[in-house]
Design an enzyme around this catalytic site. Sequence first.
Site, PDB file in Angstrom:
ATOM      1  N   ASP A  28     -22.687   1.414  64.359  1.00 27.68           N
ATOM      2  CA  ASP A  28     -23.920   0.657  64.261  1.00 27.68           C
ATOM      3  C   ASP A  28     -24.412   0.764  62.818  1.00 27.68           C
ATOM      4  O   ASP A  28     -24.488   1.856  62.246  1.00 27.68           O
ATOM      5  CB  ASP A  28     -24.960   1.225  65.229  1.00 27.68           C
ATOM      6  CG  ASP A  28     -26.192   0.334  65.337  1.00 27.68           C
ATOM      7  OD1 ASP A  28     -26.382  -0.522  64.443  1.00 27.68           O
ATOM      8  OD2 ASP A  28     -26.958   0.488  66.300  1.00 27.68           O
ATOM      9  N   GLY A  65     -13.482 -10.815  58.572  1.00 23.99           N
ATOM     10  CA  GLY A  65     -12.783 -10.294  57.406  1.00 23.99           C
ATOM     11  C   GLY A  65     -12.678 -11.216  56.219  1.00 23.99           C
ATOM     12  O   GLY A  65     -11.972 -10.878  55.258  1.00 23.99           O
ATOM     13  N   LYS A 123     -15.060 -12.111  53.957  1.00 26.96           N
ATOM     14  CA  LYS A 123     -15.726 -11.508  52.797  1.00 26.96           C
ATOM     15  C   LYS A 123     -15.071 -10.184  52.412  1.00 26.96           C
ATOM     16  O   LYS A 123     -14.995  -9.840  51.225  1.00 26.96           O
ATOM     17  CB  LYS A 123     -17.209 -11.307  53.107  1.00 26.96           C
ATOM     18  CG  LYS A 123     -17.948 -12.591  53.449  1.00 26.96           C
ATOM     19  CD  LYS A 123     -19.399 -12.307  53.785  1.00 26.96           C
ATOM     20  CE  LYS A 123     -20.119 -13.575  54.219  1.00 26.96           C
ATOM     21  NZ  LYS A 123     -19.564 -14.103  55.499  1.00 26.96           N
ATOM     22  N   SER A 162     -18.598  -6.968  58.849  1.00 22.08           N
ATOM     23  CA  SER A 162     -17.465  -7.548  58.126  1.00 22.08           C
ATOM     24  C   SER A 162     -16.610  -8.515  58.923  1.00 22.08           C
ATOM     25  O   SER A 162     -15.892  -9.322  58.321  1.00 22.08           O
ATOM     26  CB  SER A 162     -16.563  -6.422  57.609  1.00 22.08           C
ATOM     27  OG  SER A 162     -16.123  -5.624  58.681  1.00 22.08           O
ATOM     28  N   ALA A 163     -16.611  -8.443  60.271  1.00 25.87           N
ATOM     29  CA  ALA A 163     -15.708  -9.297  61.045  1.00 25.87           C
ATOM     30  C   ALA A 163     -16.059 -10.774  60.817  1.00 25.87           C
ATOM     31  O   ALA A 163     -17.245 -11.112  60.663  1.00 25.87           O
ATOM     32  CB  ALA A 163     -15.795  -8.945  62.527  1.00 25.87           C
ATOM     33  N   ASP A 191     -24.156  -8.957  55.329  1.00 25.37           N
ATOM     34  CA  ASP A 191     -24.226 -10.313  55.887  1.00 25.37           C
ATOM     35  C   ASP A 191     -24.774 -10.160  57.300  1.00 25.37           C
ATOM     36  O   ASP A 191     -24.029 -10.047  58.269  1.00 25.37           O
ATOM     37  CB  ASP A 191     -22.831 -10.949  55.880  1.00 25.37           C
ATOM     38  CG  ASP A 191     -22.880 -12.411  56.307  1.00 25.37           C
ATOM     39  OD1 ASP A 191     -23.944 -13.035  56.148  1.00 25.37           O
ATOM     40  OD2 ASP A 191     -21.865 -12.920  56.811  1.00 25.37           O
ATOM     41  N   CYS A 238     -26.709 -16.724  57.428  1.00 23.69           N
ATOM     42  CA  CYS A 238     -26.353 -18.132  57.614  1.00 23.69           C
ATOM     43  C   CYS A 238     -27.477 -18.849  58.354  1.00 23.69           C
ATOM     44  O   CYS A 238     -27.232 -19.662  59.245  1.00 23.69           O
ATOM     45  CB  CYS A 238     -25.033 -18.268  58.363  1.00 23.69           C
ATOM     46  SG  CYS A 238     -25.008 -17.415  59.956  1.00 23.69           S
ATOM     47  N   ASP A 249     -18.026  -2.962  61.492  1.00 25.88           N
ATOM     48  CA  ASP A 249     -18.573  -3.950  62.416  1.00 25.88           C
ATOM     49  C   ASP A 249     -18.980  -3.233  63.686  1.00 25.88           C
ATOM     50  O   ASP A 249     -18.224  -2.404  64.221  1.00 25.88           O
ATOM     51  CB  ASP A 249     -17.572  -5.053  62.726  1.00 25.88           C
ATOM     52  CG  ASP A 249     -18.248  -6.289  63.295  1.00 25.88           C
ATOM     53  OD1 ASP A 249     -18.626  -7.171  62.503  1.00 25.88           O
ATOM     54  OD2 ASP A 249     -18.420  -6.350  64.526  1.00 25.88           O
TER      55      ASP A 249
END
Length: 685
Positions: A469, A422, A424, A419-420, A486, A543, A442
């Site tokens: 993890d 933040g 999303k 998530s980092a 992600d 990405c 995270d």
Amino acid sequence: MGRRAKHKQSAPEPLDKKTYPTSKKLGKRKADNDSDGEEPKANLRPTKKVKDSKPKVTTPASSAAKKAGKVVAAKAKPSVKPDSDNDSGDGWEDVESENGMDQDEFDGAEEISGNLDDLMEEDDDDPLRGTVQKFDFDTEEEEEEIQSVSKRKKSKQSERPAKIIPTASDASDSDDDASEDEDGRVTMANMEARSRALDAKAAAEAELDEEEFQGAAASDEDDEDMDMEGEPDAEGDIDAEPFHLPTASERDAEKQSGGPDVHTVQRRMRECVRVLGKFKRLAEKDRSRSEYTDQLVADIANYYGYNDFLAEKLFQLFPVAEAIEFFEANEVSRPVTIRTNTLRTRRRDLAQALVNRGVNLEPIGKWTNVGLQVFESSVPIGATPEYLAGHYMLQAASSFLPVIALAPQPDERVLDMASAPGGKTTHIAALLQNTGVVFANDANKARTKSLTANVHRLGCKNVVVCSYDGREFPKVMGGFDRVLLDAPCSGTGVISKDQSVKVNKSERDFTLLSHLQKQLILCAIDSVNPDSKTGGYIVYSTCSVTVDENESVVDYALRKRPNVKLVDTGLEFGREGYTRYRGKTFNPSLNLTRRFYPHVHNMDGFYVAKFKVEKRSKVVPSDEPINAPAPTFVLGGEDAEEQVPDATGFDSEEDRPYLEEAKRRRMKAKGLRPPPRSKPIPTTA
């Protein structure tokens, strides 16, 4: 007459009529006759004042008079009539001289005798005289002709401009008019015949247009080939030499000499792209396509600064011409975008507040109702009072896509596995309207600081921050309605932000990242509750634009988890994922995934896939349960006994070596020292 009537003021005298020049008569202006009825004399107006007693001095007034005299002399005719209609000096009565002398002063001046040309010869200004034809004004005959033409009624033929080259449309118009005149108006009797004629005419025009289009395309190709053959070099000279593909030995010699210059590499890349587009027609004899491709990849790596491995890997994703566009797009930064925090404000109010601070922005597009694109700003966009108050988040447009595909519903339990910082996570919280729970995880504990800061700044009250993890998460907690993964990736879609990706990625990096992503996606699938009434969805995004990190991972998850299927992402744009790539065949449902490219969508390279997790069900035939033992019959007499053999169970003694070996590996992974193989491993291990 009375005493008062004698001193009564007389009627006012009429004012002199002044004639103003109009747009129709630009040549001459008529002057009214004097009140005493005297006819003006021809060429009696003096051009300059001559004094015998004083030496000749050139003044601005005299120079102006010289010019006026030249004009009059140019227009003077051999025979001068005393009539005022042909007076060549007309039109100068209303003009005041530069010295302020009016008509009375001119009348009182000394009369100059002699020819005007003789007077002009006194000044030695022959070099300044020039041609007098350029002061030629229109004559009265020309004015009368113009007036007669303007008064005449214009015909339609004179109004319509004549066409130099007749076109097909003119012929068709005339044919239509003729057919309408012949057939008359449309009736039930001739309607069918007319419709057939119109269809035939439309078909003929379509064929003509197709022929013209093909001819234009062929001419464009020929022009392009001619332009490429005679392209100017850096100095502007046209190089008439044909393109020659260097051999391997020539390339080695070129590298040893320090490499080619930039202009040579640019020209070679353009020529290779052109030849590969029309290989059969433009390729050199006895040269293969692979030679041109290798040369182009080497030039791309040299020109854009990639290592050879990554340049070839990215080049293989696209056609030749599109690959060049992709590499060019990675050299340009993407637009700055912000996401409106709907927990604190509305996009319209935020846009108005930022515009008042000198920010030029507009909505990103119709696919999102919270995004704004910033073009320019007079203030730091990341330090405005609105930013500090949590009204918006600086976030790339591509980062909106996974959350839009996830589409969380209020009162759901959602997990963001990576998530980092933040962006999303807070977007999910805004869509949940601060209801339900969002677990923001995270693996890097240092990055959770920025994650926590953004959560507090944006006012998200339903977020739980944790650091595990991702591969351990099914054991830590499960039963989520939706999961967003992600995954960590190579970053080949965000090269414009991080140029170090060009040189620090190798084949080993892609292998390790792909393995990690496969582990994470299986853990994400296991963390979802398949019995969820509103959810049961997983969104996998990266990405990156490589197939190893996208389609290969998704296809692996579909093979390992039969209860999972791909569904539509709900995104209105983006290219479909690959179902075949360089000899590999993936699941046909991968066309539901979406790819985004910087050179196509003007955003970072991204990949989005959406899964639906269903309940696990065993496929049982309708006749008999699976693995049911088959009955056997013993034929020993009239009463045949049916004997059912015992079901084959789990033999622990046979599998003991495998279980002990697995326990040894587990102890080594925990950092414990396993006992020797001669001794049994305790069950607590």
